[in-house]
Design an enzyme around this catalytic site. Structure first.
Site, PDB file in Angstrom:
ATOM      1  N   GLY A   1       0.720  -1.296  -0.074  1.00 16.62           N
ATOM      2  CA  GLY A   1      -0.105   0.019  -0.121  1.00 16.62           C
ATOM      3  C   GLY A   1       0.742   1.124  -0.062  1.00 16.62           C
ATOM      4  O   GLY A   1       0.350   2.270  -0.159  1.00 16.62           O
TER       5      GLY A   1
ATOM      6  N   GLU B   1       4.211  -6.454   1.917  1.00 15.99           N
ATOM      7  CA  GLU B   1       3.862  -7.043   0.373  1.00 15.99           C
ATOM      8  C   GLU B   1       3.526  -5.816  -0.446  1.00 15.99           C
ATOM      9  O   GLU B   1       2.392  -5.345  -1.172  1.00 15.99           O
ATOM     10  CB  GLU B   1       2.173  -7.553   0.546  1.00 15.99           C
ATOM     11  CG  GLU B   1       2.050  -8.968   1.580  1.00 15.99           C
ATOM     12  CD  GLU B   1       0.753  -9.357   1.545  1.00 15.99           C
ATOM     13  OE1 GLU B   1      -0.134  -8.547   1.189  1.00 15.99           O
ATOM     14  OE2 GLU B   1       0.564 -10.266   1.991  1.00 15.99           O
TER      15      GLU B   1
ATOM     16  N   GLY C   1       3.714  -3.511  -3.680  1.00 18.39           N
ATOM     17  CA  GLY C   1       3.367  -3.577  -5.195  1.00 18.39           C
ATOM     18  C   GLY C   1       3.970  -2.562  -5.811  1.00 18.39           C
ATOM     19  O   GLY C   1       5.057  -2.185  -6.381  1.00 18.39           O
TER      20      GLY C   1
ATOM     21  N   ARG D   1      -6.031   3.023 -15.590  1.00 23.07           N
ATOM     22  CA  ARG D   1      -6.146   3.740 -14.253  1.00 23.07           C
ATOM     23  C   ARG D   1      -6.871   5.029 -14.345  1.00 23.07           C
ATOM     24  O   ARG D   1      -7.509   5.321 -13.379  1.00 23.07           O
ATOM     25  CB  ARG D   1      -4.696   3.954 -13.893  1.00 23.07           C
ATOM     26  CG  ARG D   1      -4.085   2.642 -13.168  1.00 23.07           C
ATOM     27  CD  ARG D   1      -2.631   2.511 -12.331  1.00 23.07           C
ATOM     28  NE  ARG D   1      -2.871   3.324 -11.240  1.00 23.07           N
ATOM     29  CZ  ARG D   1      -2.711   4.421 -11.052  1.00 23.07           C
ATOM     30  NH1 ARG D   1      -2.205   5.311 -11.839  1.00 23.07           N
ATOM     31  NH2 ARG D   1      -2.969   4.735  -9.744  1.00 23.07           N
TER      32      ARG D   1
ATOM     33  N   TYR E   1      -9.892   5.083 -11.878  1.00 20.35           N
ATOM     34  CA  TYR E   1      -9.722   5.884 -10.565  1.00 20.35           C
ATOM     35  C   TYR E   1      -9.769   7.236 -10.963  1.00 20.35           C
ATOM     36  O   TYR E   1      -8.995   8.024  -9.802  1.00 20.35           O
ATOM     37  CB  TYR E   1      -8.512   5.337  -9.887  1.00 20.35           C
ATOM     38  CG  TYR E   1      -8.170   3.845  -9.859  1.00 20.35           C
ATOM     39  CD1 TYR E   1      -8.965   2.904  -9.257  1.00 20.35           C
ATOM     40  CD2 TYR E   1      -6.948   3.369 -10.382  1.00 20.35           C
ATOM     41  CE1 TYR E   1      -8.850   1.594  -9.189  1.00 20.35           C
ATOM     42  CE2 TYR E   1      -6.660   2.079 -10.086  1.00 20.35           C
ATOM     43  CZ  TYR E   1      -7.533   1.151  -9.771  1.00 20.35           C
ATOM     44  OH  TYR E   1      -7.222  -0.150  -9.382  1.00 20.35           O
TER      45      TYR E   1
ATOM     46  N   CYS F   1     -13.834   2.964 -28.266  1.00 17.68           N
ATOM     47  CA  CYS F   1     -15.159   3.548 -28.445  1.00 17.68           C
ATOM     48  C   CYS F   1     -15.905   3.730 -27.170  1.00 17.68           C
ATOM     49  O   CYS F   1     -16.956   3.029 -26.968  1.00 17.68           O
ATOM     50  CB  CYS F   1     -15.974   2.903 -29.597  1.00 17.68           C
ATOM     51  SG  CYS F   1     -15.364   2.642 -31.139  1.00 17.68           S
ATOM     52  N   GLU F   2     -15.487   4.569 -26.397  1.00 11.43           N
ATOM     53  CA  GLU F   2     -15.904   4.852 -24.864  1.00 11.43           C
ATOM     54  C   GLU F   2     -15.648   6.317 -24.732  1.00 11.43           C
ATOM     55  O   GLU F   2     -14.132   6.660 -24.886  1.00 11.43           O
ATOM     56  CB  GLU F   2     -15.229   3.830 -23.824  1.00 11.43           C
ATOM     57  CG  GLU F   2     -15.495   2.342 -23.720  1.00 11.43           C
ATOM     58  CD  GLU F   2     -16.848   2.033 -23.491  1.00 11.43           C
ATOM     59  OE1 GLU F   2     -17.323   2.679 -22.901  1.00 11.43           O
ATOM     60  OE2 GLU F   2     -17.174   0.854 -23.507  1.00 11.43           O
TER      61      GLU F   2
ATOM     62  N   TYR G   1       0.080  -1.832 -12.153  1.00 11.16           N
ATOM     63  CA  TYR G   1      -1.476  -1.666 -12.514  1.00 11.16           C
ATOM     64  C   TYR G   1      -1.415  -1.073 -13.751  1.00 11.16           C
ATOM     65  O   TYR G   1      -2.527  -0.596 -14.002  1.00 11.16           O
ATOM     66  CB  TYR G   1      -2.270  -1.084 -11.465  1.00 11.16           C
ATOM     67  CG  TYR G   1      -1.899  -1.545  -9.942  1.00 11.16           C
ATOM     68  CD1 TYR G   1      -2.349  -2.925  -9.890  1.00 11.16           C
ATOM     69  CD2 TYR G   1      -1.223  -0.962  -9.070  1.00 11.16           C
ATOM     70  CE1 TYR G   1      -2.279  -3.345  -8.442  1.00 11.16           C
ATOM     71  CE2 TYR G   1      -0.982  -1.449  -7.841  1.00 11.16           C
ATOM     72  CZ  TYR G   1      -1.469  -2.916  -7.629  1.00 11.16           C
ATOM     73  OH  TYR G   1      -1.119  -3.448  -6.315  1.00 11.16           O
TER      74      TYR G   1
HETATM   75  C1  LIG Z   1      -2.705  -5.373  -3.895  1.00 12.07           C
HETATM   76  C2  LIG Z   1      -2.203  -5.813  -2.771  1.00 12.07           C
HETATM   77  C3  LIG Z   1      -0.962  -5.482  -2.437  1.00 12.07           C
HETATM   78  C4  LIG Z   1       0.265  -4.542  -2.949  1.00 12.07           C
HETATM   79  O1  LIG Z   1      -0.618  -3.226  -2.935  1.00 12.07           O
HETATM   80  P1  LIG Z   1       0.310  -1.973  -3.421  1.00 12.07           P
HETATM   81  O2  LIG Z   1      -0.464  -0.992  -2.967  1.00 12.07           O
HETATM   82  O3  LIG Z   1       0.470  -2.302  -4.787  1.00 12.07           O
HETATM   83  O4  LIG Z   1       1.658  -2.148  -2.484  1.00 12.07           O
HETATM   84  C5  LIG Z   1      -0.434  -6.285  -1.216  1.00 12.07           C
HETATM   85  N1  LIG Z   1      -1.193  -6.966  -0.742  1.00 12.07           N
HETATM   86  C6  LIG Z   1      -2.415  -7.404  -0.841  1.00 12.07           C
HETATM   87  C7  LIG Z   1      -3.358  -8.527  -0.147  1.00 12.07           C
HETATM   88  C8  LIG Z   1      -3.119  -6.984  -2.126  1.00 12.07           C
HETATM   89  O5  LIG Z   1      -4.285  -6.970  -2.525  1.00 12.07           O
END
Ligand SMILES: *Cc1c(COP(=O)(O)O)cnc(C)c1O
Length: 418
Positions: free
Chosen positions: A239, A273, A275, A312, A316, A342-343, A371
């Site tokens: 996150g 985790e 991403g 994205r 969002y 076409c949107e 993403y």
């Molecule tokens: C999407 C997700 C992440 C990664 O989130 P980021 O914002 O990209 O760091 C980590 N854990 C879970 C369970 C997720 O669904």
């Protein structure tokens, strides 16, 4: 920090001009920088060096096999959310004991796959899922390690579609409910209660929601201990946000320091985790200007990348900087940068100030490494873009551009239609 920069008015990725790659590989094209990816992982992982931890890159941000291999070689584990992602991670050489598996809707075949391959743990999101995992584990004669994904009910103050840790969200179980679910899990023959997990949202730009969530988890872990349930892992999810526009997210060091200090005396291995913060600013999407046109109300720049390539902005209202790959003089206009789909919702940017591009110019949508490709589709029967990984003065195609054969590979016309 990333390795996209201008030299003599030309945008480079590491030591290669983006225009040269686009000339050779065509557009739309995802371009990633190996040096940036490696730097981001290393800085993030080193920030937690003072505590026992495992960084599990979140595959869904960018699931290309080459990217997974790159992180795996640096010691990363992975966070996966489907059977497909488990198979990708294994194909890229990630060890099963470094795979954590999240997701609200794991199916029986996916659970069987994860058990058969011996992943580190399931991040369980409901009591029914726990029961199914116990049942499948008993059939297979393999104990399943689990963490319960709890919903700490903190507001990450991000876009509603990427908030996941509020009471009203579909993810995890509430802390109130969790005590009961842990008690049931501890009594199950084929379940090993290993940890606790949360993931409160994405693109979070302050540390306080993480600290609040961890504080609630810490209290809860202590309550569990009081009941004789000891946990080995605390998984704080991902996150951490990045700079797309003017955001000023915490540096990994600041994030880590806050987390480590809140974790304090809790004797658990920390799982993270990340991403977006590893891959987001390590990639861009290069598109070519097809046409420009002026209507009574607006000026449009029509490019060959669309919402199927980078959803994205449409999904969002996300901001991506749009940068001319060759800087040039000209009037600054305010335009909608749109794709061919076409949107009306198909745009990369609206009302954006940009030096008026000419037909054939290249534009780069920056910060598209997370993403971006992983959310792309074939809508409008568009072939998905190619992806390249730049490594110093070279690049490698890590996903070739799709062909018409790829597009219709899974379709058949039944004989009765003649
Ligand atoms: C999407 C997700 C992440 C990664 O989130 P980021 O914002 O990209 O760091 C980590 N854990 C879970 C369970 C997720 O669904």
């Amino acid at each position: 920090m990333h390795h996209f920069s201008f030299h003599d008015s030309e945008l480079y990725c590491e030591s290669v001009p983006l225009a040269r790659i686009a000339e050779r590989e065509g557009t739309p094209l995802y371009v990633y920088s190996r040096a940036t990816l490696e730097r981001h992982f290393t800085v993030f992982d080193n920030a937690f060096a003072a505590v026992r931890h495992l960084t599990c890159y979140s595959v869904k941000a960018n699931s290309n096999l080459a990217i997974l291999r790159l992180f795996g070689r640096l010691g990363s584990g992975v966070d996966v959310v489907s059977g497909g992602e488990i198979l990708r991670a294994l194909a890229a050489g990630i060890a099963p004991e470094k795979i954590v598996y999240s997701g609200v809707g794991k199916t029986r075949p996916e659970i069987e796959l994860a058990l058969a391959r011996g992943i580190l743990m399931f991040n369980v999101e409901s009591a029914q899922e726990l029961e199914l995992i116990n049942r499948v584990a008993s059939e297979k004669g393999a104990r399943a390690r689990i963490a319960l994904r709890v919903n700490p009910d903190v507001d990450p103050r991000t876009h509603p579609y990427i908030s996941t840790g509020l009471k009203k969200n579909k993810f995890g179980v509430s802390i109130d409910e969790a005590l009961d679910v842990y008690a049931r899990a501890a009594a199950m023959d084929w379940i090993e209660v290993a940890g606790i997990d949360c993931h409160i949202g994405s693109q979070i730009t302050t540390v306080s929601p993480f600290v609040d969530a961890l504080g609630r988890i810490k209290d809860f872990v202590k309550r569990l201990r009081g009941r004789g349930i000891a946990l080995r892992f605390v998984d704080l999810g991902g996150g951490l946000g990045i700079t797309y526009d003017r955001e000023e997210p915490p540096e990994p060091d600041q994030y880590a320091a806050a987390v480590i200090s809140e974790l304090a005396d809790l004797d658990c291995t920390l799982i993270l985790e990340p991403g977006r913060c590893l891959v987001g600013n390590a990639g861009c999407l290069v598109a070519r200007v097809l046409y420009t046109k002026q209507t009574a109300l607006k000026e449009f720049v029509i490019v060959d990348a669309a919402m199927n390539d980078l959803i994205r902005p449409s999904l969002y209202e996300a901001h991506h900087a749009l940068v001319p790959v060759r800087q040039h003089d000209g009037p600054v206009i305010r335009a909608d940068i749109v794709g061919p789909i076409c949107e009306t919702g198909d745009f990369l940017a609206r009302d954006r100030e940009i030096t008026r591009p000419a037909q054939g110019d290249l534009l780069a949508a920056m910060s598209a490494g997370a993403y971006g490709f992983s959310m792309s589709s074939n809508y409008n029967s568009r072939l998905r873009a190619a992806e390249v990984l730049v490594d110093g003065s070279h690049w490698h195609v890590i996903r070739r551009r799709e062909t018409f054969e790829d597009l219709v590979r899974c379709e058949t016309i039944p004989a009765c239609l003649g």
